[in-house]
Design a protein around this motif. Structure first.
Motif, PDB file in Angstrom:
ATOM      1  N   UNK A  94       0.663  -1.170  -0.246  1.00  0.00           N
ATOM      2  CA  UNK A  94      -0.029  -0.031  -0.067  1.00  0.00           C
ATOM      3  C   UNK A  94       0.860   1.349  -0.052  1.00  0.00           C
ATOM      4  N   UNK A  95       2.068   1.116  -0.003  1.00  0.00           N
ATOM      5  CA  UNK A  95       3.270   2.349  -0.120  1.00  0.00           C
ATOM      6  C   UNK A  95       2.896   3.291  -1.250  1.00  0.00           C
ATOM      7  N   UNK A  96       2.650   2.585  -2.187  1.00  0.00           N
ATOM      8  CA  UNK A  96       2.653   3.361  -3.668  1.00  0.00           C
ATOM      9  C   UNK A  96       1.556   4.473  -3.424  1.00  0.00           C
ATOM     10  N   UNK A  97       0.367   3.856  -2.947  1.00  0.00           N
ATOM     11  CA  UNK A  97      -0.689   4.774  -3.020  1.00  0.00           C
ATOM     12  C   UNK A  97      -0.451   5.971  -2.036  1.00  0.00           C
TER      13      UNK A  97
ATOM     14  N   UNK B  97       5.527   9.449   4.414  1.00  0.00           N
ATOM     15  CA  UNK B  97       6.118   9.551   3.048  1.00  0.00           C
ATOM     16  C   UNK B  97       6.422  10.998   2.867  1.00  0.00           C
ATOM     17  N   UNK B  98       7.801  11.496   2.762  1.00  0.00           N
ATOM     18  CA  UNK B  98       8.182  12.861   2.474  1.00  0.00           C
ATOM     19  C   UNK B  98       8.422  13.031   1.062  1.00  0.00           C
ATOM     20  N   UNK B  99       8.097  14.130   0.411  1.00  0.00           N
ATOM     21  CA  UNK B  99       8.158  14.428  -0.912  1.00  0.00           C
ATOM     22  C   UNK B  99       8.481  15.826  -1.197  1.00  0.00           C
TER      23      UNK B  99
ATOM     24  N   UNK C  15      19.655   8.078   3.699  1.00  0.00           N
ATOM     25  CA  UNK C  15      19.326   8.219   5.371  1.00  0.00           C
ATOM     26  C   UNK C  15      18.821   6.974   5.775  1.00  0.00           C
ATOM     27  N   UNK C  16      18.161   5.972   5.000  1.00  0.00           N
ATOM     28  CA  UNK C  16      17.340   4.749   5.372  1.00  0.00           C
ATOM     29  C   UNK C  16      18.756   3.996   6.090  1.00  0.00           C
ATOM     30  N   UNK C  17      19.783   3.880   4.882  1.00  0.00           N
ATOM     31  CA  UNK C  17      20.888   2.921   5.253  1.00  0.00           C
ATOM     32  C   UNK C  17      21.598   3.449   6.447  1.00  0.00           C
ATOM     33  N   UNK C  18      21.961   4.861   6.384  1.00  0.00           N
ATOM     34  CA  UNK C  18      22.551   5.665   7.675  1.00  0.00           C
ATOM     35  C   UNK C  18      21.978   5.449   8.890  1.00  0.00           C
ATOM     36  N   UNK C  19      20.636   5.312   8.789  1.00  0.00           N
ATOM     37  CA  UNK C  19      19.747   5.232   9.997  1.00  0.00           C
ATOM     38  C   UNK C  19      19.835   3.811  10.651  1.00  0.00           C
ATOM     39  N   UNK C  20      19.973   2.980   9.724  1.00  0.00           N
ATOM     40  CA  UNK C  20      20.015   1.372  10.069  1.00  0.00           C
ATOM     41  C   UNK C  20      21.428   1.155  10.644  1.00  0.00           C
ATOM     42  N   UNK C  21      22.227   1.768  10.294  1.00  0.00           N
ATOM     43  CA  UNK C  21      23.675   1.458  11.030  1.00  0.00           C
ATOM     44  C   UNK C  21      23.881   2.227  12.307  1.00  0.00           C
TER      45      UNK C  21
ATOM     46  N   UNK D   4      10.690   7.298   2.566  1.00  0.00           N
ATOM     47  CA  UNK D   4       9.628   6.803   3.564  1.00  0.00           C
ATOM     48  C   UNK D   4      10.363   7.008   4.889  1.00  0.00           C
ATOM     49  N   UNK D   5      10.029   7.888   5.862  1.00  0.00           N
ATOM     50  CA  UNK D   5      10.490   8.304   6.966  1.00  0.00           C
ATOM     51  C   UNK D   5       9.319   8.051   7.996  1.00  0.00           C
ATOM     52  N   UNK D   6       9.090   6.950   8.608  1.00  0.00           N
ATOM     53  CA  UNK D   6       7.909   6.451   9.547  1.00  0.00           C
ATOM     54  C   UNK D   6       8.169   7.281  10.954  1.00  0.00           C
ATOM     55  N   UNK D   7       9.556   7.794  11.322  1.00  0.00           N
ATOM     56  CA  UNK D   7       9.652   8.242  12.518  1.00  0.00           C
ATOM     57  C   UNK D   7      10.042   9.698  12.360  1.00  0.00           C
ATOM     58  N   UNK D   8       9.482  10.336  11.481  1.00  0.00           N
ATOM     59  CA  UNK D   8       9.393  11.780  11.326  1.00  0.00           C
ATOM     60  C   UNK D   8      10.774  12.253  10.125  1.00  0.00           C
ATOM     61  N   UNK D   9      10.653  13.259   9.590  1.00  0.00           N
ATOM     62  CA  UNK D   9      11.619  13.815   8.609  1.00  0.00           C
ATOM     63  C   UNK D   9      12.737  14.371   9.036  1.00  0.00           C
ATOM     64  N   UNK D  10      14.021  14.178   9.026  1.00  0.00           N
ATOM     65  CA  UNK D  10      14.711  14.861   9.398  1.00  0.00           C
ATOM     66  C   UNK D  10      15.205  16.262   8.510  1.00  0.00           C
TER      67      UNK D  10
END
Length: 296
Positions: free
Chosen positions: A156-159, A186-188, A268-274, A235-241
């Motif tokens: 359902x992300x695409x919607x 979702x930040x655009x 950001x997603x990869x960095x956040x995971x690290x 996609x930033x589920x915890x808020x957009x930096x």
């Protein structure tokens, strides 16, 4: 003695953790990191005529960047004319814009050398220049795209993404060619070249959005740069930096190709995971120290 040492060690580790986390966050969000480069053919300039015009051009662009987010000009005589411009993202203040633009000439020199045309896109700004007679490029031509390797088809992300992109497009007119929004995590973001009219801007970003939807499909993040506009989502589920959209990059532009420094931008997603992984490891280590203290 052991108990006191362990307490001190815990405090030191927590301080190190805080410093590392802060530095990773700052580097991940650095608006001066490279997105892509475009380099034209080598410039034949035995008398340094074009080089002098280019120096004048870049000096003027840097000076103007402390006062406005977009500026376009032409320098040089009939035989050495060079046109160029810079643009900063709509959410940067004048000081950040200046700091971003002031790095562009040196980056261009390092990555492209003396060429007939160059375009350098950083996370927060870009600069381009072209010598007189350089072939005109369509504003709709795609220069660069980047899609996340994480695919979330069927979730359902695409919607949600498409809704956010539509809201962003609607905000371009009121935002003077710049618009960003967040919808259900979702930040655009979209932006047009500063001298593009509202109608042409809308058409350009619409094209960029459509290309992002087709090219990136169900990817969790993506960005598409056309010659006169760009659109990106993530996609930033915890808020957009702040200044968030940035993905690893290479190539793009007049004659595409990766440069020595084109892999600097950290996703950001990869960095956040690290960061999260590092925190978990440190937490387990400290927990182990506490258990030893209790046993002591």
């Amino acid at each position: 003695m052991t108990f006191s040492f362990s307490k001190t060690l815990k405090s030191t580790l927590l301080l190190i953790l805080l410093l590392i986390f802060t530095n990773i966050s700052k580097s991940s969000l650095d608006y001066t990191t490279l997105i892509y480069k475009g380099c034209g053919k080598q410039l034949s300039d035995p008398n340094n005529i074009y080089s002098q015009s280019l120096t004048t051009l870049t000096t003027t662009l840097i000076q103007q960047s402390s006062r406005s987010k977009f500026y376009k000009t032409t320098t040089g005589g009939p035989q050495s004319s060079i046109s160029g411009l810079y643009q900063c993202r709509g959410d940067l203040n004048n000081n950040d814009c200046y700091n971003c633009v002031s790095k562009l000439p040196q980056i261009s020199q390092n990555l492209c050398g003396k060429v007939v045309a160059a375009r350098i896109q950083l996370l927060g700004c870009y600069m381009l220049y072209e010598v007189s007679g350089f072939p005109e490029i369509s504003g709709m031509q795609m220069l660069f795209k980047q899609c996340s390797s994480t695919n979330v088809a069927g979730s359902g992300f695409e919607m949600r993404r498409d809704t956010a992109l539509q809201v962003m497009q609607n905000g371009l007119v009121s935002g003077n060619g710049y618009s960003s929004t967040t919808y259900q995590g979702v930040y655009v973001l979209g932006q047009c070249q500063g001298d593009l009219g509202s109608s042409d801007c809308g058409l350009c970003v619409k094209s960029a959005v459509e290309k992002a939807q087709v090219e990136c499909g169900s990817s969790l993040a993506g960005q598409v740069y056309l010659y006169k506009c760009f659109a990106s989502y993530g996609y930033f589920p915890n808020g957009v930096p702040a200044k968030s959209e940035g993905y690893s990059s290479s190539g793009g532009g007049y004659s595409s190709g990766s440069g020595q420094n084109t892999g600097k931008t950290v996703a950001i997603i990869v960095g956040g995971t690290a960061v999260v992984g590092f925190i978990v490891i440190m937490a387990l280590f400290i927990r182990g120290l506490k258990k030893k203290d209790d046993d002591f």
